[in-house]
Write an enzyme that holds these catalytic residues in place. Structure first.
Site, PDB file in Angstrom:
ATOM      1  CB  THR A 144      35.681  93.321  29.600  1.00  0.00           C
ATOM      2  OG1 THR A 144      36.636  92.497  30.163  1.00  0.00           O
ATOM      3  CG2 THR A 144      34.363  92.799  30.001  1.00  0.00           C
ATOM      4  CB  SER A 179      33.136  89.224  37.816  1.00  0.00           C
ATOM      5  OG  SER A 179      33.098  90.030  36.950  1.00  0.00           O
ATOM      6  CE1 TYR A 181      32.808  95.968  34.054  1.00  0.00           C
ATOM      7  CE2 TYR A 181      34.424  94.168  34.114  1.00  0.00           C
ATOM      8  CZ  TYR A 181      34.037  95.133  33.513  1.00  0.00           C
ATOM      9  OH  TYR A 181      34.732  95.865  32.451  1.00  0.00           O
ATOM     10  CG  HIS A 182      34.355  90.133  33.780  1.00  0.00           C
ATOM     11  ND1 HIS A 182      34.732  89.848  35.032  1.00  0.00           N
ATOM     12  CD2 HIS A 182      35.344  90.683  32.798  1.00  0.00           C
ATOM     13  CE1 HIS A 182      36.020  90.529  35.064  1.00  0.00           C
ATOM     14  NE2 HIS A 182      36.439  90.822  33.634  1.00  0.00           N
ATOM     15  CE  LYS A 185      32.342  96.160  29.949  1.00  0.00           C
ATOM     16  NZ  LYS A 185      32.267  97.634  29.909  1.00  0.00           N
TER      17      LYS A 185
HETATM   18  N1  USQ Z   1      44.816  88.944  40.510  1.00  0.00           N
HETATM   19  C1  USQ Z   1      45.793  88.790  41.351  1.00  0.00           C
HETATM   20  N2  USQ Z   1      46.140  89.329  42.449  1.00  0.00           N
HETATM   21  C2  USQ Z   1      45.476  90.600  42.624  1.00  0.00           C
HETATM   22  C3  USQ Z   1      44.673  91.310  41.879  1.00  0.00           C
HETATM   23  C4  USQ Z   1      44.224  90.273  40.847  1.00  0.00           C
HETATM   24  O1  USQ Z   1      46.240  87.505  41.309  1.00  0.00           O
HETATM   25  O2  USQ Z   1      46.176  91.224  43.603  1.00  0.00           O
HETATM   26  C5  USQ Z   1      44.461  88.099  39.429  1.00  0.00           C
HETATM   27  C6  USQ Z   1      42.951  88.060  39.280  1.00  0.00           C
HETATM   28  O3  USQ Z   1      42.454  86.645  39.993  1.00  0.00           O
HETATM   29  C7  USQ Z   1      42.792  87.758  37.637  1.00  0.00           C
HETATM   30  C8  USQ Z   1      43.976  88.639  37.042  1.00  0.00           C
HETATM   31  O4  USQ Z   1      44.737  88.693  38.076  1.00  0.00           O
HETATM   32  O5  USQ Z   1      42.943  86.286  37.478  1.00  0.00           O
HETATM   33  C9  USQ Z   1      43.229  89.866  36.745  1.00  0.00           C
HETATM   34  O6  USQ Z   1      42.827  90.666  37.610  1.00  0.00           O
HETATM   35  P1  USQ Z   1      42.248  92.232  37.544  1.00  0.00           P
HETATM   36  O7  USQ Z   1      41.761  92.553  38.953  1.00  0.00           O
HETATM   37  O8  USQ Z   1      43.704  93.183  37.015  1.00  0.00           O
HETATM   38  O9  USQ Z   1      41.367  92.259  36.305  1.00  0.00           O
HETATM   39  P2  USQ Z   1      39.846  92.012  36.401  1.00  0.00           P
HETATM   40  O10 USQ Z   1      39.015  91.883  37.550  1.00  0.00           O
HETATM   41  O11 USQ Z   1      39.377  90.637  35.491  1.00  0.00           O
HETATM   42  O12 USQ Z   1      39.230  93.307  35.790  1.00  0.00           O
HETATM   43  C10 USQ Z   1      39.970  94.233  35.013  1.00  0.00           C
HETATM   44  C11 USQ Z   1      39.033  95.673  35.162  1.00  0.00           C
HETATM   45  C12 USQ Z   1      37.984  95.321  34.251  1.00  0.00           C
HETATM   46  C13 USQ Z   1      38.350  94.839  32.893  1.00  0.00           C
HETATM   47  C14 USQ Z   1      39.207  93.580  33.019  1.00  0.00           C
HETATM   48  C15 USQ Z   1      39.548  93.067  31.842  1.00  0.00           C
HETATM   49  O13 USQ Z   1      38.858  96.065  36.387  1.00  0.00           O
HETATM   50  O14 USQ Z   1      37.479  96.642  34.192  1.00  0.00           O
HETATM   51  O15 USQ Z   1      37.109  94.598  31.980  1.00  0.00           O
HETATM   52  O16 USQ Z   1      40.415  94.039  33.911  1.00  0.00           O
HETATM   53  S1  USQ Z   1      39.748  91.256  31.470  1.00  0.00           S
HETATM   54  O17 USQ Z   1      40.340  90.714  32.829  1.00  0.00           O
HETATM   55  O18 USQ Z   1      40.290  90.812  30.463  1.00  0.00           O
HETATM   56  O19 USQ Z   1      38.148  90.763  31.653  1.00  0.00           O
END
Ligand code: USQ
Length: 382
Positions: A144, A179, A181-182, A185
């Site tokens: 990720t 997090s 989770y991250h 990874k």
């Molecule tokens: N966010 C909001 N509002 C929401 C949900 C999320 O503002 O209702 C924000 C979060 O705070 C974050 C961003 O949107 O800054 C992305 O959040 P996300 O929930 O879409 O992504 P994340 O928790 O980082 O995790 C997801 C997947 C995970 C993958 C990751 C890729 O669940 O499996 O590894 O995306 S990455 O984000 O590049 O690490």
């Protein structure tokens, strides 16, 4: 190719099984139903109705005449996993069988412990099974982009050359996740890198950003083959959540300032990236790393796009900034490099108004399944 898909029942897993099967490869899908069971436990099930994995494989065979073999069980149990490797002798293993949610990993001690145990033991077991059965088997592991965090320098594809006191060497790009989770990874990348160096395994690590979308080529005309689609705070990714929120009249939940930047990609492009990686594997003794994103957006950009398309379709979309339940930078530099997969042949599907309109249409057709209580619970990082 003989392809073993671990985590075959999930958001990426089931479309991947169909994608490889449709292209003539032998697919074996393995899953322990963690995601389904957690959906029941936390009252946040899929928007789309999803038959279980055995039923899905049967439907696929009826539609296409192609067989996807299925095994239900937990790959952290080596006695379950090893016989699958011995019987199937895969050429490539696609490892999605991890607890994939940042909020889930931050719920409580038990979900944190589950995330650590599941994500590290699953990876370790794959490494051992490969060493025992076929050390040339290619591992494609879903990493990720969140492993890198949001550093104040450009993010390279996996590696960074460093000069220190007149000497040079290449290291894994620095990682600092936001997090648990991250963080797991990062740890499993480290595990794989250790065994690549020590046992000469061949590994591709796909550093993926948040994925959006519902359909892939294989499911677009056949709803029964649709993937799991989560829109809840625990398992839903941000853009999928925003579209559901817009359809049901919930204000879009922008966390904090909304200036958080991430690299995003369409579910269809995940399929391409994994497939291209499988067709051209890493060499023995190589940890090959690609940044798997196609474009970058702030959360505010995504909310604005969803609002524009939603309003044009007649939804009175409201955007609301709410206190950020996570600990993350809300304003930061972000410049990842992502050319490796394009060089392998990736043809990106960008986030256009048409793509969003299609998502709205599909979500609206399942509107009766939306559980508004699951949209925001406020899982706190602190
Ligand atoms: N966010 C909001 N509002 C929401 C949900 C999320 O503002 O209702 C924000 C979060 O705070 C974050 C961003 O949107 O800054 C992305 O959040 P996300 O929930 O879409 O992504 P994340 O928790 O980082 O995790 C997801 C997947 C995970 C993958 C990751 C890729 O669940 O499996 O590894 O995306 S990455 O984000 O590049 O690490």
């Amino acid at each position: 190719m003989k392809v073993l898909v671990l985590g075959a029942d999930g958001y990426l897993g089931w479309p991947t099984c169909m994608y490889f099967s449709a292209r003539g490869h032998d697919v074996v899908g393995v899953d322990n139903y963690f995601r389904r069971l957690a959906g029941i436990q936390w009252d946040c099930e899929s928007l789309t109705p999803v038959p279980n994995l055995v039923q899905r494989a049967r439907l696929w065979e009826e539609r296409t005449g192609r067989v996807i073999q299925v095994a239900i069980g937990d790959i952290t149990d080596y006695q379950f996993l090893l016989p699958i490797f011995q019987q199937q002798k895969p050429d490539v293993v696609i490892h999605y069988a991890e607890q994939p949610s940042a909020p889930y990993s931050m719920l409580n001690r038990d979900t944190a412990a589950f995330t650590v145990r599941n994500n590290l033991l699953s990876t370790l077991n794959i490494v051992y099974a490969i060493k025992e059965v076929n050390p040339l088997c290619h591992i494609i592991k879903l990493g990720t982009m969140g492993e890198y965090g949001t550093p104040n320098i450009d993010i390279e594809e996996g590696w960074l050359e460093i000069e220190h006191q007149g000497r040079r060497d290449t290291f894994l790009f620095p990682r600092q996740a936001s997090s648990l989770y991250h963080t797991t990874k990062i740890q499993d990348t480290d595990l794989l890198w250790f065994y690549v160096r020590t046992w000469g395994l061949r590994v591709t690590d796909l550093m993926q950003g948040p994925v959006y979308g519902i359909t892939t080529e294989e499911s677009v005309r056949d709803e029964a083959l649709a993937t799991i689609f989560n829109y809840d705070e625990i398992f839903g990714t941000v853009l999928n959540r925003f579209v559901v929120q817009a359809v049901v009249g919930h204000p879009l939940t922008v966390y904090g300032k909304g200036q958080q930047i991430r690299g995003y990609l369409n579910l269809k492009d995940t399929m391409q990236c994994v497939y291209l990686s499988a067709l051209k594997p890493a060499e023995p003794g190589e940890l090959r790393i690609f940044n798997q994103v196609t474009e970058t957006f702030t959360v505010n950009d995504l909310a604005a796009k969803v609002a524009t398309v939603g309003r044009s379709l007649g939804y009175p979309v409201e955007i609301k900034h709410i206190p950020n339940p996570r600990v993350e930078k809300e304003e930061h530099y972000y410049n990842p490099r992502y050319t490796g997969l394009l060089e392998l042949g990736l043809q990106p599907h960008y986030l256009t108004d048409e793509v969003l309109a299609e998502m709205f249409q599909l979500v609206a057709s399942h509107r009766q399944n939306i559980n508004t209580k699951a949209i925001f619970r406020g899982v706190q990082w602190k």
